[in-house]
Write a protein that holds these residues in place. Sequence first.
Motif, mmCIF file in Angstrom:
data_model
loop_
_atom_site.group_PDB
_atom_site.id
_atom_site.type_symbol
_atom_site.label_atom_id
_atom_site.label_comp_id
_atom_site.label_asym_id
_atom_site.label_seq_id
_atom_site.Cartn_x
_atom_site.Cartn_y
_atom_site.Cartn_z
ATOM 1 N N LEU A 211 0.814 -1.216 0.000
ATOM 2 C CA LEU A 211 0.000 0.000 0.000
ATOM 3 C C LEU A 211 0.850 1.268 0.000
ATOM 4 O O LEU A 211 0.325 2.365 -0.198
ATOM 5 C CB LEU A 211 -0.922 0.017 1.224
ATOM 6 N N TYR A 212 2.156 1.124 0.226
ATOM 7 C CA TYR A 212 3.046 2.281 0.351
ATOM 8 C C TYR A 212 3.766 2.563 -0.960
ATOM 9 O O TYR A 212 4.035 1.651 -1.753
ATOM 10 C CB TYR A 212 4.069 2.048 1.471
ATOM 11 N N ASP A 213 4.077 3.824 -1.161
ATOM 12 C CA ASP A 213 4.843 4.243 -2.332
ATOM 13 C C ASP A 213 6.188 3.522 -2.326
ATOM 14 O O ASP A 213 6.970 3.653 -1.380
ATOM 15 C CB ASP A 213 5.047 5.764 -2.276
ATOM 16 N N GLY A 214 6.446 2.766 -3.386
ATOM 17 C CA GLY A 214 7.684 1.997 -3.451
ATOM 18 C C GLY A 214 8.930 2.855 -3.432
ATOM 19 O O GLY A 214 10.008 2.390 -3.053
ATOM 20 N N GLY A 215 8.790 4.131 -3.824
ATOM 21 C CA GLY A 215 9.948 5.012 -3.840
ATOM 22 C C GLY A 215 10.389 5.470 -2.469
ATOM 23 O O GLY A 215 11.495 5.978 -2.312
ATOM 24 N N CYS A 216 9.518 5.321 -1.460
ATOM 25 C CA CYS A 216 9.902 5.773 -0.120
ATOM 26 C C CYS A 216 9.636 4.699 0.931
ATOM 27 O O CYS A 216 9.343 5.001 2.082
ATOM 28 C CB CYS A 216 9.192 7.077 0.247
ATOM 29 N N SER A 217 9.713 3.433 0.514
ATOM 30 C CA SER A 217 9.544 2.347 1.477
ATOM 31 C C SER A 217 10.681 1.342 1.330
ATOM 32 O O SER A 217 11.246 1.178 0.252
ATOM 33 C CB SER A 217 8.196 1.646 1.281
ATOM 34 N N VAL A 218 11.003 0.694 2.433
ATOM 35 C CA VAL A 218 12.062 -0.320 2.473
ATOM 36 C C VAL A 218 11.474 -1.574 3.109
ATOM 37 O O VAL A 218 10.759 -1.491 4.113
ATOM 38 C CB VAL A 218 13.277 0.167 3.289
ATOM 39 N N ILE A 219 11.762 -2.736 2.534
ATOM 40 C CA ILE A 219 11.256 -4.009 3.054
ATOM 41 C C ILE A 219 12.423 -4.862 3.530
ATOM 42 O O ILE A 219 13.403 -5.048 2.807
ATOM 43 C CB ILE A 219 10.445 -4.764 1.983
ATOM 44 N N VAL A 220 12.315 -5.357 4.755
ATOM 45 C CA VAL A 220 13.324 -6.249 5.328
ATOM 46 C C VAL A 220 12.628 -7.542 5.741
ATOM 47 O O VAL A 220 11.787 -7.541 6.642
ATOM 48 C CB VAL A 220 14.011 -5.607 6.553
ATOM 49 N N GLU A 221 12.951 -8.641 5.077
ATOM 50 C CA GLU A 221 12.407 -9.949 5.445
ATOM 51 C C GLU A 221 13.469 -10.721 6.221
ATOM 52 O O GLU A 221 14.646 -10.700 5.872
ATOM 53 C CB GLU A 221 11.981 -10.720 4.198
ATOM 54 N N HIS A 222 13.036 -11.408 7.277
ATOM 55 C CA HIS A 222 13.995 -12.086 8.153
ATOM 56 C C HIS A 222 13.533 -13.510 8.454
ATOM 57 O O HIS A 222 12.449 -13.935 8.031
ATOM 58 C CB HIS A 222 14.166 -11.291 9.453
ATOM 59 N N ASP A 223 14.338 -14.229 9.209
ATOM 60 C CA ASP A 223 14.050 -15.630 9.526
ATOM 61 C C ASP A 223 13.947 -15.853 11.030
ATOM 62 O O ASP A 223 14.285 -16.919 11.536
ATOM 63 C CB ASP A 223 15.144 -16.532 8.939
ATOM 64 N N CYS A 224 13.461 -14.840 11.751
ATOM 65 C CA CYS A 224 13.543 -14.870 13.215
ATOM 66 C C CYS A 224 12.206 -15.049 13.923
ATOM 67 O O CYS A 224 12.148 -15.004 15.153
ATOM 68 C CB CYS A 224 14.203 -13.586 13.716
ATOM 69 N N GLY A 225 11.103 -15.202 13.204
ATOM 70 C CA GLY A 225 9.824 -15.394 13.862
ATOM 71 C C GLY A 225 9.087 -14.096 14.139
ATOM 72 O O GLY A 225 9.314 -13.074 13.493
ATOM 73 N N HIS A 226 8.205 -14.139 15.152
ATOM 74 C CA HIS A 226 7.337 -13.002 15.472
ATOM 75 C C HIS A 226 8.055 -12.055 16.439
ATOM 76 O O HIS A 226 7.639 -11.848 17.584
ATOM 77 C CB HIS A 226 6.031 -13.520 16.082
ATOM 78 N N ILE A 227 9.146 -11.477 15.975
ATOM 79 C CA ILE A 227 9.942 -10.555 16.786
ATOM 80 C C ILE A 227 10.498 -9.463 15.873
ATOM 81 O O ILE A 227 10.346 -9.514 14.652
ATOM 82 C CB ILE A 227 11.119 -11.266 17.501
ATOM 83 N N ILE A 228 11.168 -8.489 16.495
ATOM 84 C CA ILE A 228 11.932 -7.499 15.733
ATOM 85 C C ILE A 228 13.389 -7.939 15.787
ATOM 86 O O ILE A 228 13.997 -7.941 16.863
ATOM 87 C CB ILE A 228 11.779 -6.089 16.333
ATOM 88 N N PRO A 229 13.974 -8.345 14.674
ATOM 89 C CA PRO A 229 15.335 -8.892 14.704
ATOM 90 C C PRO A 229 16.378 -7.816 15.010
ATOM 91 O O PRO A 229 16.265 -6.680 14.550
ATOM 92 C CB PRO A 229 15.522 -9.443 13.289
ATOM 93 N N THR A 230 17.384 -8.193 15.786
ATOM 94 C CA THR A 230 18.419 -7.221 16.154
ATOM 95 C C THR A 230 19.827 -7.709 15.819
ATOM 96 O O THR A 230 20.800 -7.093 16.232
ATOM 97 C CB THR A 230 18.350 -6.898 17.657
#
Length: 610
Positions: free
Chosen positions: A575-594
């Motif tokens: 739903l966001y403008d691709g020009g001002c969005s960044v996507i980070v996919e991770h393998d850590c589950g239902h958390i915010i990876p650090t």
Amino acid sequence: MSDDEGCTDQYGVLLYYKYTQIPHLDDLLTFYESNCSSLALLGRVRLSSHGVNVTFGGNLSSLERHIEAVKANSLFEGTDFKLATCHRPLNDKIAQECGFTSLSVRIVKELVTLCSHPLLKPPEITNAGRHLSALEFHSVLQNAEKEIPGNGLVLLDARNLYETRIGKFHAPNVQTLDPQVRQYSDLPSWIDGNHDQLKGKQILMYCTGGIRCEMASAYIRSKGSGFENVFQLFGGIQRYMEQFPDGGFFKGKNFVFDHRISVGSSDANVMGTCLICGCSCDDYSSRCRCTYCRMLVLVCSTCQNEAALYVCELCQNQGKAVRSMKLTEMGESETLLPDVELRNGCSDTIFSPQMSQGHDVRSSKKLRILCLHGFRQNASSFKGRTASLAKKLKKIADLIFIDAPHELPYIYQHPLSEHLVNCVSSPFPPSPPPPSENCKKKFAWFMAPNFDGGTRTDWKVADSPFDPLQYQQQTDGYDISLAHLKAVFSQKGPFDGILGFSQGAAMAALVSAQQEKLKGEMDFRFVILCSGFVVHVKEMDCGVIKCPSLHIFGDDDHGKDRQIANQASKELASLYDGGCSVIVEHDCGHIIPTRSPYIDEIKDFLNRFL
């Protein structure tokens, strides 16, 4: 004997910029570090792949030697070097604030940041408006009524409000447009919202030295038909005042970003007024600032008070005032100072005492990020779960945690399997839940439509096993949650961005979808959406969301997020403008990876807003 008399060389200030392609940035960085250090020059050098922007102070002879060294490089052909003699910095605080106590040479993405969306591509500098010399600029204004009849000419000031307060151009029968922006990056939004004042007109732009007009004029011209006739004052106000020492059509003083603070003509009238009493005032040497946004404000010597707190015009217009209140953060209360009102003699505006530096509303070096927890969590638990994130971001961001407004009942999921619970003859008696007084309250941003809204002090056994898709039914409660966030922004703001996790990310997404409508009540620059999803309510039907965003969620193969499906987070990101969005996919589950590389991508996103 004065400092200047005790020195064998006069002191001066040098300003210049040049838009040109720089093929070897590191080599140019080395040149500036070496040359400026050897000449004892102090100030700022900003380098990018498309040019340089420089402000120096030092002995006049050293500045002249620096100019000769720069001119030897063909990249700087045609550069306008603005060199002025002046007194040495007399106020250490002002010199330090203006960057004149050290040498700072840095490589940056943009020489001046025009766009408030740092992920969007800036306009092409080759499309900038045509340069007019000071004489040409003056002539156009002088003959405007005769040569451009019918209000076909407008003057556009590309500077910030604190600059235009003390001086601007005024010409007979020519409208001067003052956007009254807090910072340069707010100018595109003003341009977008004021097309009717610009379209079809001949636009004369000006700023202090010219560099801000380069990008701003290119932005206007990028709007297409009706926005072609854009002109800019070459060398800015500084060159104009050199050509017209009496000020010409420029009235007041020219604000400058060095220890001089402002420069006036021989006939400079005082254009500014004191924020408190309304008397004539144009002296910023006291460095009084708005306690909310930190913008400079004019306060005369009579009204200045070390214990005073000031609220600028823009924050007043947004309804911000400082009152005695208690702020609750993480369950802890913080009491602000009691009211002692100072009234502006020209209005009913109320000003209260200034908080000590320890209670300063905004840090000038860190981002302030409001953090929204997930469903059936609270501020305390979310703070604990993100302790590692906060630690790794501590140099660039402060995280502020709050509870959602919808309090949830205590729900007890029976530990035994369903067939044992339903079996009358089961030899396993049900285990009692822990007492509620030992448990912290849980909250939510959205509720299911059948939620009764009441709170419980006793435990309730869950009607059914946990449903991982329950978030799809939780669509009620947005209005209450939005009102809650507005109050938080008013009492604890300002915030640079919003970080949301799971249901908190869904709430942050809804707010970002309404960003334009919420201006003045909830001002923020970005959102970070972790394991987010779309709440299907009418407020999300607003077209492409242009708020800069970072989306963090588990990937398809190894993400292991058993609560929010990968596809649900992808739907939100789409739903966001691709020009001002960044996507980070991770393998850590239902958390915010650090861990790396994920934390590095989070830092990279945030650094664009510093």
